[in-house]
Design a protein around this motif. Structure first.
Motif, PDB file in Angstrom:
ATOM      1  N   CYS A  79       0.861  -1.189   0.000  1.00 58.69           N
ATOM      2  CA  CYS A  79       0.000   0.000   0.000  1.00 58.69           C
ATOM      3  C   CYS A  79       0.894   1.234   0.000  1.00 58.69           C
ATOM      4  CB  CYS A  79      -0.893  -0.004   1.237  1.00 58.69           C
ATOM      5  SG  CYS A  79      -1.952  -1.458   1.368  1.00 58.69           S
ATOM      6  N   HIS A  80       0.679   2.117  -0.970  1.00 58.61           N
ATOM      7  CA  HIS A  80       1.591   3.259  -1.089  1.00 58.61           C
ATOM      8  C   HIS A  80       1.164   4.446  -0.227  1.00 58.61           C
ATOM      9  CE1 HIS A  80      -0.923   5.842  -3.667  1.00 58.61           C
ATOM     10  NE2 HIS A  80      -1.192   4.815  -4.442  1.00 58.61           N
ATOM     11  N   CYS A 175       0.182  -7.818   4.100  1.00 55.26           N
ATOM     12  CA  CYS A 175      -0.232  -6.481   3.691  1.00 55.26           C
ATOM     13  C   CYS A 175       0.743  -5.518   4.350  1.00 55.26           C
ATOM     14  CB  CYS A 175      -1.671  -6.238   4.168  1.00 55.26           C
ATOM     15  SG  CYS A 175      -2.405  -4.726   3.527  1.00 55.26           S
ATOM     16  N   ILE A 176       1.408  -4.692   3.567  1.00 56.96           N
ATOM     17  CA  ILE A 176       2.503  -3.874   4.106  1.00 56.96           C
ATOM     18  C   ILE A 176       2.473  -2.487   3.480  1.00 56.96           C
ATOM     19  CG2 ILE A 176       4.121  -4.841   2.370  1.00 56.96           C
ATOM     20  CD1 ILE A 176       6.369  -4.550   4.445  1.00 56.96           C
ATOM     21  N   GLY A 177       2.799  -1.477   4.279  1.00 58.00           N
ATOM     22  CA  GLY A 177       2.866  -0.117   3.740  1.00 58.00           C
ATOM     23  C   GLY A 177       3.277   0.876   4.799  1.00 58.00           C
ATOM     24  N   GLY A 178       3.771   2.029   4.340  1.00 59.58           N
ATOM     25  CA  GLY A 178       4.204   3.075   5.258  1.00 59.58           C
ATOM     26  C   GLY A 178       3.346   4.317   5.138  1.00 59.58           C
ATOM     27  N   SER A 179       3.211   5.042   6.241  1.00 57.51           N
ATOM     28  CA  SER A 179       2.498   6.319   6.264  1.00 57.51           C
ATOM     29  C   SER A 179       1.036   6.115   5.867  1.00 57.51           C
ATOM     30  CB  SER A 179       3.229   7.314   5.352  1.00 57.51           C
ATOM     31  OG  SER A 179       2.806   8.616   5.614  1.00 57.51           O
ATOM     32  N   MET A 180       0.546   6.780   4.816  1.00 62.11           N
ATOM     33  CA  MET A 180      -0.834   6.517   4.398  1.00 62.11           C
ATOM     34  C   MET A 180      -0.992   5.053   3.995  1.00 62.11           C
ATOM     35  SD  MET A 180      -3.166   8.406   1.498  1.00 62.11           S
ATOM     36  CE  MET A 180      -2.852   7.284   0.134  1.00 62.11           C
ATOM     37  N   GLY A 181       0.093   4.440   3.523  1.00 57.42           N
ATOM     38  CA  GLY A 181       0.060   3.001   3.222  1.00 57.42           C
ATOM     39  C   GLY A 181      -0.162   2.188   4.491  1.00 57.42           C
ATOM     40  N   GLY A 182       0.426   2.632   5.593  1.00 56.66           N
ATOM     41  CA  GLY A 182       0.227   1.944   6.871  1.00 56.66           C
ATOM     42  C   GLY A 182      -1.214   2.066   7.341  1.00 56.66           C
ATOM     43  N   PRO A 201       2.258  -2.469   9.372  1.00 54.56           N
ATOM     44  CA  PRO A 201       2.073  -1.017   9.241  1.00 54.56           C
ATOM     45  C   PRO A 201       3.330  -0.291   9.723  1.00 54.56           C
ATOM     46  CG  PRO A 201       0.844  -1.857  11.154  1.00 54.56           C
ATOM     47  CD  PRO A 201       1.613  -3.024  10.588  1.00 54.56           C
ATOM     48  N   ILE A 202       3.857   0.596   8.876  1.00 57.12           N
ATOM     49  CA  ILE A 202       5.142   1.249   9.160  1.00 57.12           C
ATOM     50  C   ILE A 202       4.948   2.767   9.206  1.00 57.12           C
ATOM     51  CG2 ILE A 202       7.513   1.555   8.327  1.00 57.12           C
ATOM     52  CD1 ILE A 202       7.173  -1.026   6.687  1.00 57.12           C
ATOM     53  N   ALA A 203       5.585   3.415  10.175  1.00 51.11           N
ATOM     54  CA  ALA A 203       5.589   4.885  10.259  1.00 51.11           C
ATOM     55  C   ALA A 203       4.191   5.453  10.057  1.00 51.11           C
ATOM     56  CB  ALA A 203       6.560   5.466   9.221  1.00 51.11           C
ATOM     57  N   THR A 204       3.273   4.966  10.856  1.00 50.42           N
ATOM     58  CA  THR A 204       1.883   5.375  10.654  1.00 50.42           C
ATOM     59  C   THR A 204       1.171   5.534  11.981  1.00 50.42           C
ATOM     60  OG1 THR A 204      -0.035   4.911   9.251  1.00 50.42           O
ATOM     61  CG2 THR A 204       0.905   3.032  10.437  1.00 50.42           C
ATOM     62  N   PHE A 337       0.901  -9.191  13.484  1.00 57.57           N
ATOM     63  CA  PHE A 337       1.315  -7.826  13.137  1.00 57.57           C
ATOM     64  C   PHE A 337       2.785  -7.595  13.465  1.00 57.57           C
ATOM     65  CE2 PHE A 337      -3.210  -7.505  13.773  1.00 57.57           C
ATOM     66  CZ  PHE A 337      -3.628  -6.489  12.912  1.00 57.57           C
ATOM     67  N   CYS A 338       3.412  -6.765  12.659  1.00 58.29           N
ATOM     68  CA  CYS A 338       4.684  -6.161  13.031  1.00 58.29           C
ATOM     69  C   CYS A 338       4.513  -4.660  12.824  1.00 58.29           C
ATOM     70  CB  CYS A 338       5.829  -6.690  12.168  1.00 58.29           C
ATOM     71  SG  CYS A 338       7.416  -5.914  12.567  1.00 58.29           S
ATOM     72  N   VAL A 339       4.536  -3.923  13.916  1.00 53.92           N
ATOM     73  CA  VAL A 339       4.356  -2.462  13.877  1.00 53.92           C
ATOM     74  C   VAL A 339       5.743  -1.828  13.962  1.00 53.92           C
ATOM     75  CG1 VAL A 339       3.313  -0.479  15.041  1.00 53.92           C
ATOM     76  CG2 VAL A 339       2.111  -2.688  15.004  1.00 53.92           C
ATOM     77  N   MET A 340       6.028  -0.887  13.052  1.00 55.49           N
ATOM     78  CA  MET A 340       7.380  -0.319  13.009  1.00 55.49           C
ATOM     79  C   MET A 340       7.335   1.215  12.999  1.00 55.49           C
ATOM     80  SD  MET A 340      10.378  -0.966  10.194  1.00 55.49           S
ATOM     81  CE  MET A 340      10.765  -2.622  10.705  1.00 55.49           C
ATOM     82  N   SER A 341       8.244   1.805  13.794  1.00 52.68           N
ATOM     83  CA  SER A 341       8.357   3.268  13.793  1.00 52.68           C
ATOM     84  C   SER A 341       9.832   3.664  13.709  1.00 52.68           C
ATOM     85  CB  SER A 341       7.731   3.850  15.063  1.00 52.68           C
ATOM     86  OG  SER A 341       8.526   3.516  16.187  1.00 52.68           O
TER      87      SER A 341
END
Ligand SMILES: CC(=O)SCCNC(=O)CCNC(=O)[C@H](O)C(C)(C)COP(=O)(O)OP(=O)(O)OC[C@H]1O[C@@H](n2cnc3c(N)ncnc32)[C@H](O)[C@@H]1OP(=O)(O)O
Ligand SMILES: N[C@@H](CCO)C(=O)O
Length: 405
Positions: A79-80, A175-182, A201-204, A337-341
């Motif tokens: 997800c972009h 399912c993977i994505g950063g920011s709005m993708g997250g 979900p990354i940086a979200t 889940f793997c949540v990343m920041s």
């Protein structure tokens, strides 16, 4: 030199392709050939949107990499983010740059295209081939402009689900994505828990903060204050709100970086000069850099799409959708889940990720939490961050074993 948002000749900034070329790329390539810059899914049914609107017809532009296995169990949805698109691992047809996530996705990479079938689609409301405000309104024969219905993150996910149905993908391995993708990843896990085996979900965040809404509003006002915006009818008027959109991107771009990164990259250094010019020229490197970011953005993005997608992020609040309790969004979920920041991300600070992790803990959902030490700010997820890659690889490999892949 002009002190307003014009090309910085001193830096030699190259002009990218113009709107006409961007349109040509997308109008000329409706093929289902994966080597085509664009693959298009035209929906048979309307998209039922949160606003109550039913969007029809609509299309989703997407790209794929890898091969779907016989069990159809190895699909990954990428997800972009806000201004991203489907060109995650292919050279971009407009900018000529490498795919935006080639660092993470590809043969032998954490999202290994030798093992997984990877899909990435341009979100509804955007401008890279999927239906959005620049598309023609069938009722008027003119571009929608502001007649396009407001889009939400959930609308984007519903459209993606329809695309996956068409591709014959019953559920996602990842399912993977950063920011709005997250945000889309979280929405996927909440809306279709049975269709998401693993989520990253990354940086979200699970909701857009007041500060983030504030930044978006400043950007939107910059666009709408540009006379060339013409109440959103600039495509018909033959104008382009380039200055407004460029200023919007300049402001937003600061939020994607960090103070330490700006200091490291530019400090107070001057741009190709030994002394200040006592004018409003781009004396400082950081000014020149921001102008470049604003100008190059205008070459690749549509102003109304920017209004719509920033609004979709503003409206995102997963807890509000579930009685004010975020955990309710994931209750009963079997998704891992793997949540990343990132430590220097002040747009979606680690606290936002922790709130997601706490909510998942509260409903006994399996979750790992990774905070990556980085000075690169929010956009670190788009950059070369070895700690992000190794954590992603570990999580994805373990999930693949659990899935029997
Ligand atoms: C998530 C998705 O789905 S995709 C997201 C959409 N894509 C993006 O947001 C990409 C745009 N964002 C960026 O480029 C962000 O800056 C980052 C953080 C991701 C890239 O970071 P980096 O790779 O470190 O690049 P950096 O921030 O240094 O920018 C490099 C550009 O600035 C230009 N630049 C650097 N210094 C200067 C300067 N002093 N004056 C003018 N221009 C400058 C470079 O020439 C280069 O231009 P180019 O991109 O046209 O080739
Ligand atoms: N810089 C990226 C991430 C913003 O969240 C983009 O423009 O999409």
């Amino acid at each position: 030199m002009d002190s307003t948002l014009t090309p910085n000749a001193e830096h030699g900034a190259e002009s990218l392709l113009r709107d006409e070329a961007r349109r040509a790329v997308y109008e000329a390539s409706p093929a289902s050939d994966p080597r085509s810059p664009v693959m298009l899914f035209s929906a048979d049914e309307p998209l039922a949107m949160d606003s109550g609107a039913r969007l029809a017809p609509f299309q989703v532009a997407y790209q794929t990499a890898g091969t779907l296995n016989a069990q159809r169990s190895n699909a990954v949805l990428i997800c972009h983010a806000l201004t991203g698109d489907q060109h995650f691992a292919h050279r971009h047809p407009v900018t000529g740059k490498p795919g935006w996530w080639e660092t993470l996705v590809g043969p032998g990479k954490p999202v290994d295209t030798d093992r997984y079938f990877v899909v990435c689609s341009n979100v509804i409301g955007s401008c890279m081939g999927s239906t959005g405000p620049a598309s023609l309104n069938p009722e008027t024969g003119r571009p929608y402009g502001l007649d396009f219905p407001l889009v939400t993150i959930r609308d984007m996910v519903r459209a993606q689900a329809m695309l996956l149905d068409r591709l014959g993908i019953p559920d996602l391995f990842l399912c993977i994505g950063g920011s709005m993708g997250g945000m889309q990843v979280l929405q996927w896990a909440s809306l279709f828990p049975e269709r998401v085996f693993a989520a990253m979900p990354i940086a979200t965040g699970a909701r857009h903060s007041a500060q983030n809404i504030a930044f978006h509003e400043v950007g939107r006002q910059a666009i709408m204050a540009d006379p060339a915006w013409a109440d959103g009818r600039y495509l018909e008027e033959g104008t382009r709100p380039a200055k407004g959109l460029g200023v919007a991107r300049m402001g937003a771009h600061i939020t994607y970086l960090s103070e330490p990164a700006l200091h490291r990259k530019f400090g107070r250094r001057l741009q190709n000069r030994a002394a200040p010019t006592f004018s409003f020229n781009a004396d400082f490197q950081i000014e020149s850099y921001l102008r470049h970011q604003g100008l190059s953005f205008v070459e690749r993005f549509d102003a109304n799409a920017y209004l719509y997608l920033t609004r979709a992020m503003d409206y995102f609040d997963l807890a509000e959708d579930h009685g004010g309790v975020l955990g309710n969004a994931f209750r009963g979920s079997k998704t891992r889940f793997c949540v990343m920041s990132f430590t220097s991300d002040w747009l979606f600070p680690t606290a936002d990720s922790r709130a997601i992790v706490h909510a998942l803990n509260a409903v006994a959902a399996p979750v790992a939490f990774v905070e990556v030490e980085s000075d690169k700010g929010h956009d670190a997820f788009l950059l070369d961050e070895p700690a992000m890659f190794s954590a992603a690889k570990g999580f994805i490999d373990a999930a693949a074993r659990a899935r029997g892949l």
